[in-house]
Design an enzyme around this catalytic site. Sequence first.
Site, mmCIF file in Angstrom:
data_model
loop_
_atom_site.group_PDB
_atom_site.id
_atom_site.type_symbol
_atom_site.label_atom_id
_atom_site.label_comp_id
_atom_site.label_asym_id
_atom_site.label_seq_id
_atom_site.Cartn_x
_atom_site.Cartn_y
_atom_site.Cartn_z
ATOM 1 N N CYS A 52 -3.090 -2.218 5.774
ATOM 2 C CA CYS A 52 -3.748 -1.377 5.882
ATOM 3 C C CYS A 52 -4.782 -0.984 6.900
ATOM 4 C CB CYS A 52 -3.500 -0.344 4.952
ATOM 5 S SG CYS A 52 -4.180 -0.826 3.800
ATOM 6 N N HIS B 49 -6.210 -5.840 2.566
ATOM 7 C CA HIS B 49 -5.640 -4.899 2.542
ATOM 8 C C HIS B 49 -5.052 -4.909 3.740
ATOM 9 C CE1 HIS B 49 -5.442 -2.748 -1.452
ATOM 10 N NE2 HIS B 49 -6.856 -3.768 -1.258
ATOM 11 N N GLN C 52 -4.923 -0.433 -4.867
ATOM 12 C CA GLN C 52 -5.213 -1.697 -5.482
ATOM 13 C C GLN C 52 -6.045 -1.238 -7.314
ATOM 14 O OE1 GLN C 52 -7.098 -4.891 -3.777
ATOM 15 N NE2 GLN C 52 -8.737 -5.732 -5.220
ATOM 16 N N CYS D 196 1.332 -1.379 0.474
ATOM 17 C CA CYS D 196 0.361 0.181 0.364
ATOM 18 C C CYS D 196 0.803 0.980 0.067
ATOM 19 C CB CYS D 196 -1.077 0.035 1.249
ATOM 20 S SG CYS D 196 -1.895 1.601 1.341
ATOM 21 N N GLU D 197 0.552 2.045 -1.168
ATOM 22 C CA GLU D 197 1.840 3.180 -1.263
ATOM 23 C C GLU D 197 0.895 4.379 -0.283
ATOM 24 O OE1 GLU D 197 -0.816 6.404 -4.321
ATOM 25 O OE2 GLU D 197 0.444 4.946 -4.591
ATOM 26 N N HIS D 198 0.040 4.501 0.575
ATOM 27 C CA HIS D 198 -0.109 5.190 1.641
ATOM 28 C C HIS D 198 0.745 4.925 2.944
ATOM 29 C CE1 HIS D 198 -3.764 5.694 -0.670
ATOM 30 N NE2 HIS D 198 -3.546 6.632 -1.262
ATOM 31 N N HIS D 199 0.720 3.592 3.426
ATOM 32 C CA HIS D 199 1.504 2.896 5.008
ATOM 33 C C HIS D 199 2.118 2.040 4.186
ATOM 34 C CE1 HIS D 199 -3.079 3.586 5.500
ATOM 35 N NE2 HIS D 199 -2.764 4.554 6.432
#
Length: 212
Positions: free
Chosen positions: A167, A165, A137, A96-99
């Site tokens: 996250c 996910h 995704q 995940c590019e956020h977490h």
Amino acid sequence: MNIVIPAERLPDGAQSRSRPTREQAEEAVRTLLRWACDDPEREGLRDTPARVVRAYEEFFAGYRTDPVALLQRTFSETDGYDEIVLLRDIRLESYCEHHMVPIVGRAHVAYLPHRRVVGISKLVRVVEAYAKRLQIQEKLTAQIANTINEVLQPRGVAVIVEAAHQCMTTRGVHKPGVGMVTSRMLGAFRDDPSTRRELLAMVNRSSYTAVE
């Protein structure tokens, strides 16, 4: 085997950034360990920065692979085969590019050949090339389908991704057991309902058992 991605096809902004050295990357891991209130010099963590950097080389190997080049070699000796080619249940591991925590699931990739076919391992490698990057995704699903469509120019492409996910399952709302499904349908799979139904029936066919 990695096929190195040309600079013009690097992710947005990557060309303008200089890559830190391995030593700088390891020092960044030590900083995070100290921020987490642990001692990077204690015995159990002394080699952790080097291990993490080596792991990142594997986790994010997709940045060093050119998905377009993977699909360049095709085969025309198909005896006129023009029905669905489907690879089901491709194991997928992304981040995940956020977490920066894992996305784990499976991808189903299908296309309708137009005179030529590609080696099936190359389809798996395209999935890996995009999965082994920081992702969401929805974007991952579109990238796989768009690349196959642009390079092979088949009569249709379909990509379905099912994933969990971390996250969402190990932090934040803490909801384990939740799966996310995304799809990208192009060509006949988008325009022809009967072709799309045939594909979904093949994807969902529970009686199929792969030969180990």
